[in-house]
Design a protein around this motif. Sequence first.
Motif, PDB file in Angstrom:
ATOM      1  N   VAL A  71      -1.857  -6.001 -12.570  1.00  0.00           N
ATOM      2  CA  VAL A  71      -2.727  -5.200 -11.221  1.00  0.00           C
ATOM      3  C   VAL A  71      -2.332  -5.334  -9.513  1.00  0.00           C
ATOM      4  N   ALA A  72      -2.111  -6.247  -9.567  1.00  0.00           N
ATOM      5  CA  ALA A  72      -1.653  -6.747  -7.910  1.00  0.00           C
ATOM      6  C   ALA A  72      -0.493  -6.160  -8.029  1.00  0.00           C
ATOM      7  N   THR A  73       0.235  -6.083  -8.786  1.00  0.00           N
ATOM      8  CA  THR A  73       1.597  -4.881  -8.807  1.00  0.00           C
ATOM      9  C   THR A  73       1.377  -3.583  -8.311  1.00  0.00           C
ATOM     10  N   TYR A  74       0.750  -2.577  -9.170  1.00  0.00           N
ATOM     11  CA  TYR A  74       0.160  -1.818  -8.855  1.00  0.00           C
ATOM     12  C   TYR A  74      -0.287  -1.055  -7.672  1.00  0.00           C
ATOM     13  N   ILE A  75      -0.921  -2.375  -7.179  1.00  0.00           N
ATOM     14  CA  ILE A  75      -0.987  -2.619  -5.549  1.00  0.00           C
ATOM     15  C   ILE A  75      -0.207  -2.577  -4.594  1.00  0.00           C
ATOM     16  N   GLY A  76       0.754  -3.111  -4.639  1.00  0.00           N
ATOM     17  CA  GLY A  76       1.574  -3.330  -4.017  1.00  0.00           C
ATOM     18  C   GLY A  76       2.335  -2.375  -3.766  1.00  0.00           C
ATOM     19  N   GLY A  77       3.001  -1.715  -5.065  1.00  0.00           N
ATOM     20  CA  GLY A  77       4.060  -0.641  -5.389  1.00  0.00           C
ATOM     21  C   GLY A  77       2.877   0.765  -4.645  1.00  0.00           C
ATOM     22  N   THR A  78       1.258   1.018  -4.914  1.00  0.00           N
ATOM     23  CA  THR A  78       0.908   1.692  -4.864  1.00  0.00           C
ATOM     24  C   THR A  78       0.986   2.375  -2.491  1.00  0.00           C
ATOM     25  N   VAL A 114       5.401  -5.536   0.244  1.00  0.00           N
ATOM     26  CA  VAL A 114       6.471  -6.025  -0.009  1.00  0.00           C
ATOM     27  C   VAL A 114       6.078  -7.792  -1.009  1.00  0.00           C
ATOM     28  N   SER A 115       5.102  -9.274  -1.176  1.00  0.00           N
ATOM     29  CA  SER A 115       5.441 -10.104  -1.445  1.00  0.00           C
ATOM     30  C   SER A 115       4.570 -10.111  -3.043  1.00  0.00           C
ATOM     31  N   ILE A 116       4.432  -9.092  -3.357  1.00  0.00           N
ATOM     32  CA  ILE A 116       3.754  -9.296  -4.164  1.00  0.00           C
ATOM     33  C   ILE A 116       4.304  -9.158  -5.131  1.00  0.00           C
ATOM     34  N   ASP A 117       4.884  -8.907  -5.502  1.00  0.00           N
ATOM     35  CA  ASP A 117       6.005  -9.619  -7.188  1.00  0.00           C
ATOM     36  C   ASP A 117       6.405 -11.613  -6.911  1.00  0.00           C
ATOM     37  N   SER A 171      11.970   7.543   2.086  1.00  0.00           N
ATOM     38  CA  SER A 171      12.733   7.625   0.882  1.00  0.00           C
ATOM     39  C   SER A 171      12.930   6.430   0.009  1.00  0.00           C
ATOM     40  N   ILE A 172      13.191   5.455   0.327  1.00  0.00           N
ATOM     41  CA  ILE A 172      13.614   4.134   0.372  1.00  0.00           C
ATOM     42  C   ILE A 172      12.520   2.743  -0.290  1.00  0.00           C
ATOM     43  N   LEU A 173      11.905   2.887   0.488  1.00  0.00           N
ATOM     44  CA  LEU A 173       9.727   2.463   0.554  1.00  0.00           C
ATOM     45  C   LEU A 173       9.553   2.743  -0.912  1.00  0.00           C
ATOM     46  N   ILE A 178       7.409   2.758  -6.582  1.00  0.00           N
ATOM     47  CA  ILE A 178       7.562   3.615  -7.736  1.00  0.00           C
ATOM     48  C   ILE A 178       8.026   2.473  -8.921  1.00  0.00           C
ATOM     49  N   LYS A 179       9.510   2.172  -8.120  1.00  0.00           N
ATOM     50  CA  LYS A 179       9.347   1.063  -9.007  1.00  0.00           C
ATOM     51  C   LYS A 179       9.023  -0.059  -9.606  1.00  0.00           C
ATOM     52  N   LEU A 180       8.473  -0.469  -8.631  1.00  0.00           N
ATOM     53  CA  LEU A 180       7.188  -1.672  -8.314  1.00  0.00           C
ATOM     54  C   LEU A 180       6.191  -1.162 -10.186  1.00  0.00           C
TER      55      LEU A 180
END
Length: 184
Positions: A71-78, A114-117, A171-173, A178-180
Amino acid sequence: MSQALNELLTLSLIAIAVGMDAFSVGLGMGMIPMRLMQIFKIGLTVGAFHIWMPLLGIMLGKILSETLGMVATYIGGTLLIFIGIHMFISSFQDDEKVSLKLKGIGLILFAFSVSIDSFSLGLSLGIFGTKIITAVLLFGIFATVLTWFGLLFGKKIKGILGQYSEAFGGSILLFFGIKLILAF
């Protein structure tokens, strides 16, 4: 090689791997005009998040299930996706005003995304019995330095790409968000 040195090398390599996201995202954000003092503060903030996020992961990992990590990873990616889209769209607007501020809550959201992973990594660190203080300090140091390098390098690329630099940075962000989420 001694076991302590081997563990230090292993933790350093993990810290570099975790910090590479900070470098990549910093590269994109570096294309937004900012002063060197702001770059310094951003690096320190990202580094601090790379210290307390795995600590939080270690503490909560013993209490909560692994689904919290996803869930935290999805939040960070979003968050990264929204910041990337915002940068991309604002790059095509005529006004010269910078629309994304890396101060206050904007800086906190950026450092969090950036730190969620490292939070997810913290969930697993406790299982292996690693030296937690050494690990999180290495995560913080490498994330800080790699963020600085990314922001400074992004600033240089901005000079090369000119008006398209913010779209490129967005675009990088967007890509890393999306990668996360897709975890590929």
